[in-house]
Structures are given as C-alpha cells and as structure tokens.
Design an enzyme around this catalytic site. Structure first.
Site, short mmCIF file in Angstrom:
data_model
loop_
_atom_site.label_atom_id
_atom_site.label_comp_id
_atom_site.label_asym_id
_atom_site.label_seq_id
_atom_site.Cartn_x
_atom_site.Cartn_y
_atom_site.Cartn_z
N CYS A 135 1.52 -0.73 11.81
CA CYS A 135 1.01 0.54 12.36
C CYS A 135 -0.31 0.38 13.14
O CYS A 135 -0.54 1.13 14.10
CB CYS A 135 0.87 1.58 11.26
SG CYS A 135 0.32 0.92 9.70
N HIS A 262 -4.65 6.29 11.43
CA HIS A 262 -5.55 5.14 11.44
C HIS A 262 -6.49 5.23 12.65
O HIS A 262 -6.12 5.77 13.69
CB HIS A 262 -4.75 3.83 11.61
CG HIS A 262 -3.86 3.48 10.45
ND1 HIS A 262 -3.95 4.06 9.21
CD2 HIS A 262 -2.87 2.55 10.35
CE1 HIS A 262 -3.04 3.51 8.41
NE2 HIS A 262 -2.38 2.59 9.08
N1 LIG Z 1 3.18 4.08 5.46
C1 LIG Z 1 2.93 3.57 6.67
O1 LIG Z 1 1.96 3.92 7.38
C2 LIG Z 1 3.83 2.55 7.21
C3 LIG Z 1 3.70 2.21 8.55
C4 LIG Z 1 4.54 1.24 9.07
C5 LIG Z 1 5.47 0.66 8.27
N2 LIG Z 1 5.59 1.02 6.95
C6 LIG Z 1 6.60 0.36 6.15
O2 LIG Z 1 7.63 1.28 5.80
C7 LIG Z 1 8.13 0.97 4.53
C8 LIG Z 1 8.10 2.18 3.62
O3 LIG Z 1 6.80 2.72 3.53
P1 LIG Z 1 6.54 4.14 2.86
O4 LIG Z 1 5.10 4.43 3.09
O5 LIG Z 1 7.55 5.14 3.30
O6 LIG Z 1 6.80 3.79 1.29
P2 LIG Z 1 7.23 4.77 0.12
O7 LIG Z 1 6.80 6.15 0.37
O8 LIG Z 1 6.81 4.09 -1.11
O9 LIG Z 1 8.87 4.77 0.18
C9 LIG Z 1 9.65 3.64 -0.10
C10 LIG Z 1 11.12 3.92 0.19
O10 LIG Z 1 11.86 2.70 0.01
C11 LIG Z 1 12.88 2.92 -0.95
N3 LIG Z 1 13.07 1.71 -1.74
C12 LIG Z 1 12.13 1.03 -2.43
N4 LIG Z 1 12.70 -0.03 -3.06
C13 LIG Z 1 14.00 -0.02 -2.74
C14 LIG Z 1 15.11 -0.84 -3.07
N5 LIG Z 1 14.99 -1.90 -3.86
N6 LIG Z 1 16.33 -0.53 -2.56
C15 LIG Z 1 16.47 0.55 -1.76
N7 LIG Z 1 15.46 1.37 -1.42
C16 LIG Z 1 14.24 1.09 -1.90
C17 LIG Z 1 12.38 4.05 -1.82
O11 LIG Z 1 13.49 4.66 -2.44
P3 LIG Z 1 13.39 5.39 -3.88
O12 LIG Z 1 13.11 6.83 -3.61
O13 LIG Z 1 14.75 5.19 -4.43
O14 LIG Z 1 12.32 4.72 -4.66
C18 LIG Z 1 11.74 4.94 -0.74
O15 LIG Z 1 12.73 5.66 -0.06
C19 LIG Z 1 7.33 -0.25 4.06
O16 LIG Z 1 8.05 -1.40 4.46
C20 LIG Z 1 6.07 -0.17 4.84
O17 LIG Z 1 5.47 -1.42 5.01
C21 LIG Z 1 4.80 1.96 6.41
#
Ligand SMILES: NC(=O)c1ccc[n+]([C@@H]2O[C@H](COP(=O)([O-])OP(=O)(O)OC[C@H]3O[C@@H](n4cnc5c(N)ncnc54)[C@H](OP(=O)(O)O)[C@@H]3O)[C@@H](O)[C@H]2O)c1
Length: 356
Positions: A135, A262
């Site tokens: 990001c 950010h």
């Molecule tokens: N937050 C940011 O600013 C940002 C920016 C760029 C990229 N990202 C990337 O995007 C991804 C998610 O971030 P987030 O902030 O949305 O995290 P989050 O709110 O913690 O959500 C995680 C998601 O992944 C699912 N998940 C976790 N473990 C899993 C598994 N073993 N099998 C299938 N689904 C699984 C969760 O499902 P459940 O509901 O079943 O737990 C939930 O839907 C990460 O890779 C992060 O690095 C985030």
C-alpha cells in the site's frame, strides 16, 4: 456461487470477510464491474456467513472445501500464507489470480502492477498470478511515474506514516482499545503521556499505538541491513513497477495512531532540473493524482486519488534536481482493494473480451 448477470466474467473474492475484502465488495459494486457469477470465500471461521451484494445473498465458502472450477478472475486478500497455498491451485484450475499479499510480488513470472502506471505488464501473465503492490508503494507510484518520465528519477528517500488498518482488523482493534482506555483516564494523564497513562498490552502493533508513532513495521530482514521487510518492499517494488532496476531508495516505515490512510514524506532526486512549478504542471495532468495544499490522512480516507502537496525544492540536493513533497492515500482503497479491482478490469478487457 450466485449469477449476477447474463454476461461478464466469473469472479471469486478470497478474504471477502476481511477489511480489504469488505472494501473490495464495495468497489466491485461502485465500479459496476462486469461480473457474471460472484463467489465469496474465506476460512472455515466465516464459512456459511451470508453477505449481501446488490441485493443478492451470497454465502461465504470455506476455501478448503470449494470447487475451484469455472473461475475467470480470483481476487485474493487473505494474507501471504493463504496465498502461497491457494494462488497456484486457483491458477491451475484456470483462474487469473490477483493477489494483495507480498507472497508473489517479486517473482519474475508475476507482473506487479499499478493500474495507471504499468498496465501493459498485464499483457503476459505466465504463471496466472498477478500481484498488487504494497500500500505504501502503491500510494506514491502514480505520483513518481510521471515525474520520473519527465525528469528521470534517480534517488528516493521515503518516510511513511502508516495507518493501523494496514495491520488488518487486529490493528484497528488495538488502536480503538488503547485510545478508549487512555481517554477514560482524563486530560491530565494524557498531557503527561508516557508512563502516566496505563495502556493495555499491545496486541498487534509492537508498541502502544494510540497517540504514538512506532518506527517498526514487519520484521527485520536477515541480510545484515537492519531494515524491515516493509522498508525493503518499498525499494524493491518501486524498482520493478517503474522499470528502474538501479533506483536508489531508502525508506523508514512508521506506524502511527491513525485508522485509515497512509502518509509518505518523499525526497526525490532527478537526473534533470525540476522546479516545484514544473512538477505541479506534470502532476496536474497525472491520472489518479490530486494536487492539494495540505494532504492529510483524513482527506484521503474513503477517496481514490493519491493526494500530493507541500511540494518544495529539496534544499539538501544541489541545484534544482531535488523535490520534497508529501503524499496521502487510502491504504484500503487504492492501496489494496481498488487497484486490485482495476487490475481485474484490465484483465477482463485484455483476456476475456468475448465475455463482456
Ligand atoms: N490492510 C491493508 O491496508 C492492506 C493493504 C494492502 C494489502 N493488504 C493485504 O490484504 C490481505 C488482507 O488484509 P486485511 O487487512 O483485509 O486482513 P483482515 O481484515 O485480517 O482479513 C483477512 C481475511 O483473510 C481471510 N483468511 C485468513 N486466513 C485464511 C485462510 N487460512 N484461508 C482462507 N481465508 C483466510 C479471513 O477470513 P476469516 O473471516 O474466515 O477469518 C479474512 O477474510 C493481507 O494479505 C494484507 O497484507 C492489506
């Protein structure tokens, strides 16, 4: 799986229940994405939950039990480990995977793409996997690309001010709990700060994040540099996206007590002379960039562009070859969900024209 339209591409969202997944669902709707069948997937924890999408009730599937056939484009936002395991399986089953994690970004056969900056890198997708940049990198690319084309980017020093939503739901909960606990202790304690405030133990960010700044994101890389992987991502991903393999870049990544959006303080050095007025003239024409006087996180949250302002001549660079400026951008939208959906649109146009 729910059929939304007669025509379009079949889309699956893995991580649909997370923060980025939630924004992804909203952005697919906002942009009127040409979707035929739509599927939401997550882990067993959320399987069976029903999510509404434009009046359609879509049941979340456990990815471990899902039938992966018939998916054209799968957008992943479920963490690096999940992506490592599942992206090759989805690709093998015939889907183009757009991944939000850092798992595949630096692989040679995986295009790393910002929609406005290097869309032609999506012409060939040899592994079936495409990566969405980190990001912080994403936020500054639409600003740096036109400046680099015009003046020849040579060297970059970036300090980030990163919101807690970048650390997932757990980051948001930590800031919320700490802020509530601190405010309840009254103004005197807040003014004294430090040990005067009794904070709960940090649960996600490595130190207290409410009313604080924490210069540590990710893990220290085991290469003797003492940088974190987050700091190295900014350098390595910028080189790949801008097609500048020798770009010199140094980054310090800092988590701050902000929920979303950010900020990046950037000092950029160029091959050719550039004044702030010349830079502004270039940026006024740039896609996904908005020039403002004071780019704040609050201004950027919930919006699409990278906001850029405070453009000055960098006084630490001889002559007129350096610029200093500040960029803010919503880390959950362009920084993650929106760019992923934009990449899906480009892939749909390039690789599924007959279905549109
Ligand atoms: N937050 C940011 O600013 C940002 C920016 C760029 C990229 N990202 C990337 O995007 C991804 C998610 O971030 P987030 O902030 O949305 O995290 P989050 O709110 O913690 O959500 C995680 C998601 O992944 C699912 N998940 C976790 N473990 C899993 C598994 N073993 N099998 C299938 N689904 C699984 C969760 O499902 P459940 O509901 O079943 O737990 C939930 O839907 C990460 O890779 C992060 O690095 C985030």
């Amino acid at each position: 799986m729910v059929q939304i339209n007669e025509r379009g591409v079949n889309v699956a969202v893995l991580g649909a229940t997370g923060q980025v997944g939630m924004v992804m669902r909203r952005v697919l709707d906002e942009r009127d994405f040409p979707v035929r069948d739509l599927r939401f997937l997550a882990s067993a924890r959320s399987a069976g939950q029903v999510l509404d999408w434009r009046g359609h009730a879509i049941e979340v599937e456990d990815v471990a039990k899902a039938d992966l056939s018939g998916i054209d484009i799968a957008i992943f936002s479920a963490g690096g480990g999940t992506s490592r395991e599942w992206a090759p399986k989805f690709a093998e089953a015939g889907a183009y995977v757009i991944d939000n994690s850092s798992q595949w970004r630096m692989h040679d056969d995986v295009p790393l793409v910002v929609a406005e900056v290097n869309p032609d890198d999506l012409d060939e997708i040899p592994s079936g996997i495409v990566a969405n940049p980190n990001c912080t990198t994403m936020a500054i690319m639409p600003v740096l690309k036109p400046l680099s084309d015009a003046f020849g980017l040579k060297r970059l020093i970036v300090s980030s001010y990163q919101a807690v939503s970048g650390a997932g739901r757990a980051g948001v909960e930590q800031l919320m709990n700490e802020a509530k606990a601190a405010v309840d202790q009254g103004a005197d304690k807040l003014v004294f700060g430090g040990d005067a405030i009794d904070f709960p133990e940090p649960t996600k960010v490595v130190r207290t994040i409410a009313f604080n700044e924490v210069p540590f994101i990710g893990d220290i890389v085991d290469d003797g540099s003492e940088e974190t992987d987050e700091e190295q991502k900014l350098r390595n991903e910028s080189r790949k996206i801008l097609h500048l393999p020798d770009l010199k870049a140094s980054c310090t990544c800092v988590r701050v007590g902000v929920f979303t959006a950010h900020g990046m303080s950037v000092n950029a050095e160029f091959e050719r002379d550039v004044t702030p007025d010349e830079a502004r003239a270039v940026l006024r024409e740039a896609e996904a960039v908005e020039l403002v006087d004071i780019p704040t996180a609050q201004l950027a949250a919930g919006k699409t562009p990278s906001f850029v302002g405070r453009i000055r001549q960098d006084q630490a660079v001889d002559g007129h070859k350096g610029l200093a400026f500040f960029v803010t951008n919503d880390n959950l939208r362009k920084g993650a969900a929106l760019n992923a959906v934009e990449l899906a649109e480009i892939i749909a146009r390039k690789h599924f024209p007959d279905q549109l």
